[in-house]
Enzyme design. Structure first.
Site, PDB file in Angstrom:
ATOM      1  N   ASP A 203       0.745  -1.168  -0.118  1.00 41.43           N
ATOM      2  CA  ASP A 203       0.067  -0.009  -0.150  1.00 41.43           C
ATOM      3  C   ASP A 203       1.002   1.157   0.009  1.00 41.43           C
ATOM      4  O   ASP A 203       1.846   1.409   0.724  1.00 41.43           O
ATOM      5  CB  ASP A 203      -0.916  -0.241   1.208  1.00 41.43           C
ATOM      6  CG  ASP A 203      -1.723   1.181   1.292  1.00 41.43           C
ATOM      7  OD1 ASP A 203      -2.713   1.221   0.624  1.00 41.43           O
ATOM      8  OD2 ASP A 203      -1.570   1.898   2.190  1.00 41.43           O
ATOM      9  N   GLU A 245       1.173  -0.251  -5.083  1.00 37.57           N
ATOM     10  CA  GLU A 245       0.263   1.049  -5.385  1.00 37.57           C
ATOM     11  C   GLU A 245       0.938   2.063  -5.635  1.00 37.57           C
ATOM     12  O   GLU A 245       0.959   2.777  -4.539  1.00 37.57           O
ATOM     13  CB  GLU A 245      -0.830   0.859  -4.047  1.00 37.57           C
ATOM     14  CG  GLU A 245      -1.968   1.910  -4.495  1.00 37.57           C
ATOM     15  CD  GLU A 245      -2.743   2.496  -3.107  1.00 37.57           C
ATOM     16  OE1 GLU A 245      -3.842   2.744  -3.234  1.00 37.57           O
ATOM     17  OE2 GLU A 245      -1.993   2.472  -2.148  1.00 37.57           O
TER      18      GLU A 245
END
Length: 540
Positions: A203, A245
């Site tokens: 993330d 990401e």
């Protein structure tokens, strides 16, 4: 049996699962790991190769689990570590892999590290976070959550200093200049890899380090650390993947692949909004433009492509004029907008028009990259814009036509969120059981595309080009690998189109692989496409 295979991720079908929303096994109104285990056969039969689990860690849930309070455990609502191990075991038994969300950038402000850090400047955890006596440092770093945060710095009364955060103020950033933090994250990776998982979705990777005079994104130090993590994985867990990401332009994402020694996969964020733009404008040029800007990547790497996910449909990677266009066309109600994006699911964005939904999926599956499907989008689930923040696209999975959608035996008042109850997206109209029964459903259309994708290796690793159609509204993508080829033709317009499709192949008659009703005779090459029709032609 745990599946094996080099570069398995290049031709896998990923499925993003929000455990809380999927299936409630114990009647408390919350989905759980045991419930997900009960639904693994559904996912296997659909054609899923890899599950991506949204965060399952203990958390105060201020950001739906992305605010982690303990990296080494499972949120009790979801079960425990034994349930997690059983999920991985059962998934592997069915030939599916599992990757977990790894939040590298920040923790919850309720994490014991932060609580200790703020309590004293002498705490061993003080240096786990980024502190300052002033809120004027790193002024060139943008604010990501514009709707809720006015600064990347928040004053902490207990600590007597400001702390740094790129997301919500309840999510203080970790300090990667501290070697102890870098080692701690590797310990966390080892812990979950030893549970048997197959990798991580990493993330918010661009923001790990801060440097004055920069925008604090994509810094060399970040890449150096990610290479370190990759080397660690390659040494100890060579089958594992890192999916990054990084919501950046393709040329800025390219360094995250390194020389094939950093992240295995990265999301292709700029492609996603241009799929919607091309469709709304009935013009393929946004797609041609984004692929012109997409650089070649190392042989052992892959782009990850998607239509929707658990966040808002981000509009960061387009111009301000294009953003206004997207908001006007796809989010006419201001409540549908969030930050620089749109908080709606795929089917409502398409006004439940099955032709357009299928067209978008056809493009997703025929363009370069590994596709990810967001839970519920395979049956065309709706959203609930009355719910706070991004929760409107995280409602319970609709398994059957009952008022409770087969999600939970608890009273709906005890559920974490209400099921979508407004036609045409209520369970009576949209549910798994009915779509499995109906051969012309969205579920079966997607299942067919998945099956095609798995036998057409040119879609996962072949070269890509465009075939001229003579119409700006008809996009024909050409995929080729060795002697194998596939041409996917998409009519982006709401009107029928007549085109000449001159394929660079020997004379022959080819039948559409998607619907099986249309043939292309390359002697004549004249083709009539119905509104929003999609056709796939390929050699055997």
């Amino acid at each position: 049996m745990k599946p094996k295979g080099s570069l398995w991720y290049k031709n896998a079908i990923f499925y993003e699962v929000y455990v809380r929303a999927f299936y409630d096994s114990n009647g408390d109104g919350h989905g759980d790991l045991a419930g997900l285990i009960q639904k693994l056969d559904y996912l296997r039969d659909f054609g899923v190769d890899c599950l991506w689990l949204l965060p399952i860690y203990p958390s105060p849930l201020r950001d739906d689990g992305y605010d982690i309070a303990d990296y080494y455990n499972v949120l009790p609502t979801y079960g425990d570590l034994n349930d997690f191990k059983e999920l991985v075991r059962q998934a592997h038994q069915r030939g599916m892999r599992v990757i977990a969300d790894l939040v590298l950038n920040h923790t919850s402000d309720q994490h014991p590290w932060f609580q200790s850090a703020r309590s004293s400047r002498n705490s061993p955890y003080r240096d786990y976070y980024v502190w300052s006596d002033t809120d004027q440092k790193y002024k060139e770093a943008r604010i990501i959550f514009l709707d809720t945060e006015k600064s990347n710095w928040t004053w902490d009364e207990v600590a007597g200093q400001y702390y740094w955060h790129r997301f919500y103020s309840s999510q203080p950033d970790l300090n990667y200049d501290n070697p102890a933090v870098r080692e701690e994250m590797k310990k966390i990776i080892r812990f979950w890899m030893d549970m048997g998982i197959d990798g991580f979705r990493a993330d918010a990777v661009p923001y790990l380090f801060e440097r004055e005079g920069t925008n604090c994104e994509n810094l060399p130090e970040t890449h150096a650390y990610l290479k370190e993590v990759r080397a660690f994985l390659d040494e100890h867990y060579p089958e594992a993947i890192l999916l990054g990401e990084a919501n950046q332009w393709p040329e800025d994402v390219l360094p995250y692949f390194g020389n094939g020694d950093e992240l295995h996969m990265n999301f292709h964020f700029p492609l996603m909004p241009r799929l919607y733009m091309a469709l709304k404008k009935a013009d393929k040029s946004p797609l041609e433009w984004v692929f012109e800007r997409t650089p070649a990547i190392p042989e052992n790497c892959q782009w990850c492509t998607f239509l929707r996910n658990h966040d808002e449909l981000t509009l960061e990677m387009i111009t301000s004029e294009e953003r206004e266009f997207m908001w006007r066309e796809y989010a006419p109600d201001p409540r549908m907008r969030l930050n620089l994006g749109i908080r709606r699911r795929l089917a409502p964005l398409m006004e439940n028009d099955q032709r357009r939904i299928r067209l978008l999926y056809s493009m997703l599956f025929s363009l370069p990259g590994t596709p990810i499907i967001y839970y519920g989008d395979e049956i065309g689930m709706g959203d609930n814009i009355e719910l706070f923040d991004r929760n409107g696209v995280r409602t319970p999975m609709q398994w059957d036509s009952s008022p409770t959608a087969g999600f939970s035996s608890a009273l709906p008042s005890q559920w974490y969120a209400p099921v979508v109850s407004t036609p045409p997206f209520d369970p009576q109209h949209v549910n798994v059981a009915d779509q499995i029964q109906s051969t012309d459903s969205l579920y079966h259309f997607l299942k067919h595309l998945i099956a095609l994708r798995k036998v057409r290796s040119e879609l996962s690793s072949g070269e890509m080009g465009w075939i001229e159609t003579g119409s700006p509204s008809v996009a024909a993508v050409w995929r080729v690998e060795g002697s194998r080829w596939l041409c996917a033709v998409h009519n982006l317009a709401d009107k029928a189109q007549e085109i000449n499709l001159n394929l660079p192949v020997q004379t022959g008659v080819y039948t559409d692989l998607v619907g099986g009703q249309v043939s292309l005779n390359t002697n004549e090459s004249r083709l009539k496409l119905q509104p929003y029709q999609t056709l796939w032609f390929a050699n055997s």
